[in-house]
Design a protein around this motif. Sequence first.
Motif, short mmCIF file in Angstrom:
data_model
loop_
_atom_site.label_atom_id
_atom_site.label_comp_id
_atom_site.label_asym_id
_atom_site.label_seq_id
_atom_site.Cartn_x
_atom_site.Cartn_y
_atom_site.Cartn_z
N ASP A 207 -60.43 -44.43 39.51
CA ASP A 207 -60.20 -45.66 40.21
C ASP A 207 -60.50 -47.02 39.19
O ASP A 207 -60.33 -48.07 39.39
N GLN A 208 -61.52 -46.44 38.17
CA GLN A 208 -62.02 -47.75 37.35
C GLN A 208 -60.91 -48.03 36.33
O GLN A 208 -60.92 -49.01 35.80
N ALA A 209 -59.88 -47.13 36.22
CA ALA A 209 -58.73 -47.31 35.36
C ALA A 209 -57.45 -47.75 36.17
O ALA A 209 -56.69 -48.34 35.46
N GLY A 210 -57.29 -47.44 37.33
CA GLY A 210 -56.35 -47.97 38.10
C GLY A 210 -56.55 -48.31 39.69
O GLY A 210 -57.72 -48.89 39.84
N SER A 211 -55.99 -47.79 40.45
CA SER A 211 -56.23 -47.93 41.97
C SER A 211 -55.62 -46.90 42.86
O SER A 211 -54.55 -46.35 42.56
N GLY A 212 -56.35 -46.48 43.95
CA GLY A 212 -55.86 -45.69 44.97
C GLY A 212 -56.14 -44.19 44.75
O GLY A 212 -55.50 -43.27 45.73
#
Length: 512
Positions: free
Chosen positions: A427-432
């Motif tokens: 989640d720190q590199a993207g989301s969901g």
Amino acid sequence: MITEVFVKTLSLTPRLTQLANADLIQPLSHIKRGIEKEALRVTTDGLLAQNPHPYNLGSALTHPHITTDYSESLLEFITPAVESIDDTLDFLQQLHRYTATELTAQNIWPASMPCALQGNDSVPIAQYGSSVQGKMKHTYRRGLDMRYGRIMQSIAGIHFNFSLPDSFWQGYQTLQGNQDSLADFRSAQYFALIRNFRRYGWLLLYLFGASPALSRSFVDGRAHQLASLGSDTLYMPYATSLRMSGFGYQNDAQASLNVSTNNLAEYSRDLTQALHTPHAPYTRIGVEVNGEKRQLNDNILQIENEYYSDIRPKRVTHAGETPLQAMNDRGVKYIEVRNLDINPMLALGIDDTQIRFLDTFLLFCLLQDSPEIGEQEQQRLARNHARVTEQGRCPDLLLETANGELSRSAWSEQLFAELDAIAELLDQAGSGYSEAIQHYKPLLQQPELTPSGLMLTQLVANNQDHSDWVGQRATELTAQWKKMPLSAAQSDYFKQLVSSSHAEQQKLEGKV
């Protein structure tokens, strides 16, 4: 008998902290993914299409994104490998939309198990023209018919390609204190991932299996232990993926193969041996009879891709190069997950939530300690695979571990606790990612919510056979694609691919 044991997995917290401290979170935003999805062409009354691969879809030999798998009627959609999940799915949708508009009185079958078939010969073998490459591809498929029959080759699935960027591998290698070449380090780590996938991949079969039933025509007179559900449907009450069970891809010759995944050298050695070892039943078939090629050779495997596995190491090949040659020369570049069923309840058979779960699961497999797999563990993993494909939704199903038996539900909960930590990192590199884990968590204790459970519920509730229910979905979805025309630029792009692919095939055939 031990019924509840804790499967010792590495506490990933220290390793995840190390990744964060080494600035290896941001590189995870550059994961590349590609999808290869197979799909039968069927008539509007639910029978397998018998006409050749439509000209307006391009040359199946040379088109980069629309081709055929085993059969002339078995489409294969191939997306580019890109970093954006949305872009991957959008391109896959464009392939469906373009194809649907070019089909006449036909639908795209949205399930892994095929429509009702009219015997082995009703599955037309794919044709690729008169070039050397085209003839070889056709002969290979003739060999598959001689060895296993065409019906088995009518099954469809989704292959998920996954690769981590060099920026991650370089930092991860430093973190590990490894002094090998980057290619060797990356290959070793992908094989570590593959071994853990074999240990824990049963979880994907449970969560995403979507083939608990099939048409009676699929067994084609073979003995079986399937129960009846409707006039034309056979099923197993707790099955998750008959496609991945012994009722799907059956291969007696390969049953004795033990292809090592301990490292690239052993993997290459074992596959090479299978590629050069004659198999008596195949020898009796003959390679060329009365001037006609029946198979490429009489070895256990005609080519490397004949080897069936849930997951494969891969890299793009150069012209005239085999996959093994490419990997031996330049190392493993990505992995291909092959145990995913097509979910008929999803428009594309897969969605963004599932992809985020797969990212999380594959990163877990990489970061978890991964000792080599010996013969005893190999047999245990095979038994777990069979149990989950055939009985995965059984509430009290037990799976084997090195320490005894453990319930499927308890082991799933343990794995999800590890996946939660991985998802928080991602989640720190993207989301969901955390949302994806939470989305599937209720399925662990409610098997009826899995795709296989929902499918059987639908069949019973609607009093429909498998072929009728999937056929109805095929009609609905194909109509949906037809109502979503491509933009002028998108349409021009695909038409240009059609034209250039036909021109390339003619060039290979010496016609230009």
